[in-house]
Design a protein around this motif. Structure first.
Motif, PDB file in Angstrom:
ATOM      1  N   ASN A 191     -21.676   2.810 -13.545  1.00 13.86           N
ATOM      2  CA  ASN A 191     -20.492   2.050 -13.136  1.00 13.86           C
ATOM      3  C   ASN A 191     -19.537   1.806 -14.303  1.00 13.86           C
ATOM      4  O   ASN A 191     -18.748   0.866 -14.274  1.00 13.86           O
ATOM      5  CB  ASN A 191     -20.902   0.710 -12.524  1.00 13.86           C
TER       6      ASN A 191
ATOM      7  N   ASP B 163     -15.639   9.188  -3.029  1.00 13.26           N
ATOM      8  CA  ASP B 163     -16.441   8.034  -2.642  1.00 13.26           C
ATOM      9  C   ASP B 163     -17.787   8.043  -3.378  1.00 13.26           C
ATOM     10  O   ASP B 163     -18.065   8.922  -4.201  1.00 13.26           O
ATOM     11  CB  ASP B 163     -16.636   7.969  -1.121  1.00 13.26           C
TER      12      ASP B 163
ATOM     13  N   THR C 222      -9.519  10.907  -6.078  1.00 11.20           N
ATOM     14  CA  THR C 222     -10.501   9.863  -5.776  1.00 11.20           C
ATOM     15  C   THR C 222     -11.638  10.464  -4.968  1.00 11.20           C
ATOM     16  O   THR C 222     -11.447  11.383  -4.167  1.00 11.20           O
ATOM     17  CB  THR C 222      -9.880   8.694  -4.986  1.00 11.20           C
TER      18      THR C 222
ATOM     19  N   ILE D 239     -16.897   1.044  -4.532  1.00 13.47           N
ATOM     20  CA  ILE D 239     -16.616   1.691  -3.248  1.00 13.47           C
ATOM     21  C   ILE D 239     -16.080   3.106  -3.418  1.00 13.47           C
ATOM     22  O   ILE D 239     -16.119   3.907  -2.490  1.00 13.47           O
ATOM     23  CB  ILE D 239     -15.627   0.852  -2.412  1.00 13.47           C
ATOM     24  N   SER D 240     -15.576   3.429  -4.603  1.00 18.40           N
ATOM     25  CA  SER D 240     -15.082   4.779  -4.860  1.00 18.40           C
ATOM     26  C   SER D 240     -14.858   4.952  -6.354  1.00 18.40           C
ATOM     27  O   SER D 240     -15.060   4.015  -7.136  1.00 18.40           O
ATOM     28  CB  SER D 240     -13.784   5.046  -4.080  1.00 18.40           C
TER      29      SER D 240
ATOM     30  N   VAL E  32     -14.059   2.032  -8.781  1.00 16.57           N
ATOM     31  CA  VAL E  32     -13.197   1.083  -8.059  1.00 16.57           C
ATOM     32  C   VAL E  32     -14.096   0.112  -7.314  1.00 16.57           C
ATOM     33  O   VAL E  32     -14.956   0.537  -6.529  1.00 16.57           O
ATOM     34  CB  VAL E  32     -12.264   1.820  -7.068  1.00 16.57           C
ATOM     35  N   TRP E  33     -13.918  -1.196  -7.579  1.00 19.24           N
ATOM     36  CA  TRP E  33     -14.758  -2.224  -6.966  1.00 19.24           C
ATOM     37  C   TRP E  33     -14.037  -2.916  -5.810  1.00 19.24           C
ATOM     38  O   TRP E  33     -12.804  -3.041  -5.814  1.00 19.24           O
ATOM     39  CB  TRP E  33     -15.142  -3.280  -7.999  1.00 19.24           C
ATOM     40  N   ASP E  34     -14.815  -3.395  -4.837  1.00 13.94           N
ATOM     41  CA  ASP E  34     -14.235  -4.229  -3.791  1.00 13.94           C
ATOM     42  C   ASP E  34     -14.308  -5.691  -4.221  1.00 13.94           C
ATOM     43  O   ASP E  34     -14.742  -6.008  -5.336  1.00 13.94           O
ATOM     44  CB  ASP E  34     -14.927  -3.998  -2.441  1.00 13.94           C
ATOM     45  N   SER E  35     -13.896  -6.599  -3.344  1.00 13.97           N
ATOM     46  CA  SER E  35     -13.833  -8.017  -3.701  1.00 13.97           C
ATOM     47  C   SER E  35     -15.207  -8.621  -3.964  1.00 13.97           C
ATOM     48  O   SER E  35     -15.328  -9.637  -4.650  1.00 13.97           O
ATOM     49  CB  SER E  35     -13.141  -8.801  -2.578  1.00 13.97           C
ATOM     50  N   SER E  36     -16.268  -7.995  -3.443  1.00  9.08           N
ATOM     51  CA  SER E  36     -17.619  -8.530  -3.658  1.00  9.08           C
ATOM     52  C   SER E  36     -18.280  -7.961  -4.906  1.00  9.08           C
ATOM     53  O   SER E  36     -19.409  -8.325  -5.219  1.00  9.08           O
ATOM     54  CB  SER E  36     -18.494  -8.236  -2.435  1.00  9.08           C
TER      55      SER E  36
ATOM     56  N   ARG F  69       0.826  -1.199   0.000  1.00  4.54           N
ATOM     57  CA  ARG F  69       0.000   0.000   0.000  1.00  4.54           C
ATOM     58  C   ARG F  69       0.867   1.259   0.000  1.00  4.54           C
ATOM     59  O   ARG F  69       0.598   2.226  -0.728  1.00  4.54           O
ATOM     60  CB  ARG F  69      -0.924   0.006   1.225  1.00  4.54           C
TER      61      ARG F  69
END
Length: 266
Positions: A150, A99, A97, A184-185, A176-180, A81
């Motif tokens: 999206n 949200d 970025t 998310i942003s 920006v996607w999360d793992s699910s 990171r």
């Protein structure tokens, strides 16, 4: 001495003086990731009570190893990171970025430099209500429109700096996607192309000038051929006409006009 499972290690075990052993699985949840093997120099060394103690030890060891692995993974993730943050901070492209509610979370130094907005001005502001400069409407409208979809958006934008100087950017807005799979942003990456646009305009102007020069050169050449025929024929006609003749005066006017035209063509 007779257990068939020990065939691969029997010779070495006897050579080292081992007479019994126990192997206990190490679990992380329901998955086994290893084993704790203990050797003893006396037969039947592991009675029921000792097996229970060793099973507890194996459980504690499993927990400890799993915790160390999680800590190591967290450390690697933090290192990655920080590396990523350093790369983004030092990038020549501007990055911003925000949200899913439109609140600006981060801008890198390149974005500050290109757009002349400071972090203090932007971070925490909402892109829908932020009082941006006149001339930046299209860029912030594109950010706002990204919230309703999206998909990846992009375009060419002409903005204005604080003192009113125009500058041009190529921008790309990406969710920006999360793992699910949830957004998310959003991230916007932009590049200052003002210099490139100016160079392209200069190139187009040079090409136009070259085309005009080619055209005018061709016309001048053809016109000069026409004038040459007029001048030469006027000169030959004057040789055949007597002095003082009205026709000779007219031809003299034609000849002088032809010579002026030839000089103008040059």
């Amino acid at each position: 001495l007779s257990n068939p499972d020990y065939e691969p290690w029997r010779e070495e075990a006897i050579r080292h003086g081992y007479a019994s052993s126990i192997s206990l699985p190490l679990f992380n949840g329901e998955r086994s990731f290893g084993a704790l093997a203990i050797m003893a120099d006396e037969p039947d060394a592991f009675d029921t009570e000792e097996v229970q103690l060793l099973e507890k030890l194996a459980g504690d060891l499993s927990y400890g190893i799993a915790a160390l692995r999680v800590k190591a993974e967290q450390k690697n993730a933090e290192k990655e990171r920080r590396l990523l943050a350093a790369v983004v901070d030092q990038a020549s492209e501007g990055v911003l970025t925000f949200d899913v509610n439109g609140r600006i979370q981060y801008i890198n130094p390149a974005f500050e430099r290109i757009c002349e907005y400071s972090r203090e001005q932007l971070i925490g502001q909402n892109i829908n209500t932020f009082r941006h400069r006149e001339g930046d409407e299209e860029l912030f409208r594109a950010m706002s429109e990204a919230l309703s979809g999206n998909d990846v958006r992009g375009g060419h934008f002409i903005n204005r700096r604080e003192e009113g100087t125009p500058y041009e950017v190529e921008a790309r807005i990406t969710p920006v996607w999360d793992s699910s799979g949830l957004v998310i942003s959003y991230a916007i990456e932009l590049q200052d192309v003002t210099h490139e646009v100016q160079l392209e305009e200069q190139l187009r102007l040079a090409q136009k000038m070259e085309a005009i020069a080619t055209l005018s050169g061709g016309i001048a050449h053809d016109f000069n051929n026409v004038l040459a025929a007029i001048v030469s024929n006027a000169e030959m006609a004057m040789d055949d006409i007597q002095e003082g003749s009205m026709a000779r005066e007219h031809l003299d006017i034609v000849l002088r006009a032809g010579n002026r035209g030839r000089n103008l063509t040059r």
